[in-house]
Design an enzyme around this catalytic site. Structure first.
Site, PDB file in Angstrom:
ATOM      1  N   ASP A  23       0.787  -1.067  -0.036  1.00 30.20           N
ATOM      2  CA  ASP A  23      -0.042  -0.064  -0.045  1.00 30.20           C
ATOM      3  C   ASP A  23       0.843   1.014  -0.021  1.00 30.20           C
ATOM      4  O   ASP A  23       1.986   1.256   0.639  1.00 30.20           O
ATOM      5  CB  ASP A  23      -1.051  -0.032   1.085  1.00 30.20           C
ATOM      6  CG  ASP A  23      -1.933   1.184   1.063  1.00 30.20           C
ATOM      7  OD1 ASP A  23      -2.804   1.044   0.388  1.00 30.20           O
ATOM      8  OD2 ASP A  23      -1.650   2.119   2.041  1.00 30.20           O
ATOM      9  N   GLU A  25       0.923   5.741   0.021  1.00 34.66           N
ATOM     10  CA  GLU A  25       0.299   6.983   0.196  1.00 34.66           C
ATOM     11  C   GLU A  25       1.175   8.062  -0.424  1.00 34.66           C
ATOM     12  O   GLU A  25       2.258   7.994  -0.459  1.00 34.66           O
ATOM     13  CB  GLU A  25       0.012   7.430   1.700  1.00 34.66           C
ATOM     14  CG  GLU A  25      -0.619   6.378   2.691  1.00 34.66           C
ATOM     15  CD  GLU A  25      -2.148   6.460   2.360  1.00 34.66           C
ATOM     16  OE1 GLU A  25      -2.650   7.426   1.668  1.00 34.66           O
ATOM     17  OE2 GLU A  25      -2.678   5.496   2.413  1.00 34.66           O
ATOM     18  N   HIS A 181      -5.771   4.889   5.863  1.00 33.17           N
ATOM     19  CA  HIS A 181      -5.111   5.658   4.972  1.00 33.17           C
ATOM     20  C   HIS A 181      -3.548   6.108   5.563  1.00 33.17           C
ATOM     21  O   HIS A 181      -2.783   7.039   5.182  1.00 33.17           O
ATOM     22  CB  HIS A 181      -5.602   7.215   4.903  1.00 33.17           C
ATOM     23  CG  HIS A 181      -7.122   6.961   4.013  1.00 33.17           C
ATOM     24  ND1 HIS A 181      -7.203   6.404   2.770  1.00 33.17           N
ATOM     25  CD2 HIS A 181      -8.108   7.331   4.615  1.00 33.17           C
ATOM     26  CE1 HIS A 181      -8.605   6.426   2.532  1.00 33.17           C
ATOM     27  NE2 HIS A 181      -9.183   7.052   3.578  1.00 33.17           N
ATOM     28  N   ASP A 186      -3.386  -0.028   6.386  1.00 31.11           N
ATOM     29  CA  ASP A 186      -3.893  -0.321   5.064  1.00 31.11           C
ATOM     30  C   ASP A 186      -3.282  -1.651   4.517  1.00 31.11           C
ATOM     31  O   ASP A 186      -4.289  -2.568   4.040  1.00 31.11           O
ATOM     32  CB  ASP A 186      -3.993   0.701   3.969  1.00 31.11           C
ATOM     33  CG  ASP A 186      -5.092   1.619   4.417  1.00 31.11           C
ATOM     34  OD1 ASP A 186      -5.632   1.667   5.538  1.00 31.11           O
ATOM     35  OD2 ASP A 186      -5.262   2.715   3.647  1.00 31.11           O
TER      36      ASP A 186
END
Length: 215
Positions: A23, A25, A181, A186
């Site tokens: 994951d 960001e 987030h 996540d």
């Protein structure tokens, strides 16, 4: 016992692919122009009975590359301050070099041939990882250049849900929206969700594949 019944190794389950949950960001939606700010990776393993589970976790805050766009809306959404010195951010090269090193070791140890990304709405995460690896001039990328396992699609099939939080809750898993987030959180939830879907299919008798009936 059929040969198929013996297929309990990770290398057998996904056609030689080594699944790694990722994951990211970011500071926007464009992998070529917007900054990668955080990345987490979790490798997976199988026990002797063929049940899939999380293995090694890696997590890095990442410095924006030189000239990267930082979209205010994206930063407001994920709550990341790229200038916060307490983030302990590292370069894209350092983060991906370490992840790739661990992944290559896992591929070798499991007898697999290549890594495949597992992610929720995987095209997004995959595009940012590939773009960052190219910027960092990392030539030995162990991941497949375009194939992925997308848990949004898999959860839609198995659970009737495509949103990560709703899919987790439908599967009977905890999901803390206050931690969402964060790449680490996540990734952890996505890893457990993917394992649950794969293991649920096994419990239902879908794997190993039944041997073809002899004529």
């Amino acid at each position: 016992m059929s040969d198929n019944a013996q297929l309990t190794g990770l290398c057998d389950r996904f056609r030689g692919f080594y699944p790694v949950v990722i994951d990211v960001e970011t500071a926007g939606f464009n992998a070529k122009t917007d900054a990668l700010l955080e990345i987490a990776a979790i490798t997976l393993k199988m026990d002797e009975q063929g049940w899939l589970m999380p293995d090694t976790t890696l997590h890095f805050h990442v410095e924006p590359f030189v000239g990267a766009n930082l979209q205010p809306e994206a930063l407001a959404f994920n709550g990341i301050d790229p200038n916060d010195p307490d983030r302990g951010a590292v370069s894209e090269y350092e983060a991906l070099h370490e992840i790739f090193k661990v992944v290559r070791k896992g591929i070798k140890a499991s007898g697999c041939n290549r890594a495949i990304m597992v992610a929720h709405n995987a095209n997004f995460d995959h595009s940012f990882m590939i773009a960052a690896a190219e910027r960092a001039s990392l030539k030995r990328n162990p991941f497949h250049p375009f194939a992925t396992f997308d848990t949004a699609a898999l959860a839609g099939l198995a659970l009737g849900q495509t949103v990560l939080s709703k899919a987790c809750q439908t599967a009977g898993m905890d999901f803390d929206s206050t931690q969402a987030h964060s790449a680490l959180y996540d990734t952890e939830r996505t890893a457990v969700l993917f394992c649950e879907i794969v293991n649920r299919w096994k419990r239902l008798g879908g794997w190993p594949l039944p041997a073809a009936e002899e004529v």
